[in-house]
Write an enzyme that holds these catalytic residues in place. Structure first.
Site, mmCIF file in Angstrom:
data_model
loop_
_atom_site.group_PDB
_atom_site.id
_atom_site.type_symbol
_atom_site.label_atom_id
_atom_site.label_comp_id
_atom_site.label_asym_id
_atom_site.label_seq_id
_atom_site.Cartn_x
_atom_site.Cartn_y
_atom_site.Cartn_z
ATOM 1 C CG ASP B 7 -1.812 1.173 1.331
ATOM 2 O OD1 ASP B 7 -2.168 1.712 0.278
ATOM 3 O OD2 ASP B 7 -2.179 1.558 2.461
ATOM 4 C CD GLU B 67 -4.997 0.572 -2.483
ATOM 5 O OE1 GLU B 67 -5.296 -0.473 -1.879
ATOM 6 O OE2 GLU B 67 -5.294 1.712 -2.061
ATOM 7 C CG ASP B 140 -0.593 2.803 6.911
ATOM 8 O OD1 ASP B 140 -0.543 3.759 6.135
ATOM 9 O OD2 ASP B 140 -0.877 2.925 8.115
#
Lengths: 167, 167
Positions: B7, B67, B140
């Protein structure tokens, strides 16, 4: 001192190494790193990283200057250009080089005297500063040299003098 | 097979390694890479690159999922996040890992069943899939594991089977 200028891009990434000895400016190297638009993004970014690592290793620049990526009409292109500039910055910083960013307007102002200069005007002014008679091609390489010249013009004198003694 | 999910972020970059053996899913590692917001951009990008190189070297993932960075309200933040994702992708590709990008909606849809799921719902679904009873923190890290789970869910069966035999 040696400055590596980078005009970042994913498909075409311009680079130019400028040396300055006192008032004498010289283009030591200039060219364009290309990656295959048909290849995967991650592989292309890895290639840009590898090439910048190789350039920094070969020319051992004292400092690196990178043109800042602004958001243009095409957001996708801006992001990929930004990512290419990111891996270039990471490669330079990992090698211990200070990295400075300049906006396109800062580069044009420093080299051609005003921020609205077009590519031909920038290329002509770059040639004038370097005392070159032949056109600088490809244009990405001329842009990258302009970034390096901009950095040399913007450096505080103390930093220029201190570094200049090493080459 | 091992999948490293990322991420991306410059100040906080989540990562999570998920292993799958047949139907059994396990979180092998998860955490957050942090860089100092007061440090220079190039140095921070170099740090993200170094950390991802270390993660890939330590866990030897078969594949890496990242992502995709979308443009949000803050263009400057989006660019820096995109640059962090760029150096992460470059590090993974340089190590020979296939890298796949997923949009936030794809990740949420794959993990929580719909693209509008909020962070808590995603975190709960991630825990459910991994059989964890304690909350996954920091968030996260949970997001990064969600990206890895999304990739495992999206992989064509042939690719899953072929890779599964190696671990």
């Amino acid at each position: 001192m040696f400055v590596l200028g980078i005009d970042p891009g994913l498909t075409r990434c311009g680079y130019g190494v400028v040396s300055r000895n006192g008032r004498h400016l010289e283009a030591v190297a200039a060219g364009v790193l290309r990656t295959d638009p048909a290849a995967e993004l991650a592989a292309r970014l890895a290639e840009v990283h590898r090439e910048i690592v190789a350039l920094v290793s070969e020319y051992e620049p004292d400092e690196v200057a990178v043109e800042r990526v602004l958001f243009q009409v095409n957001v996708q292109t801006a992001m990929q250009t930004g990512q290419a500039s990111g891996v270039a910055m990471a490669a330079a910083a990992a090698a211990g080089c200070p990295v400075t960013l300049y906006s396109p307007n800062e580069v044009k102002s420093a080299v051609a005297g005003w921020g609205g200069a077009d590519k031909d005007q920038v290329e002509q002014m770059v040639r004038g500063q370097l005392g070159l008679t032949k056109p600088l091609r490809p244009v990405d390489a001329a842009d990258a040299i302009a970034v390096a010249l901009c950095h040399l013009a913007m450096l505080p004198p103390a930093r220029r003098v201190a570094k200049a003694g090493t080459r």
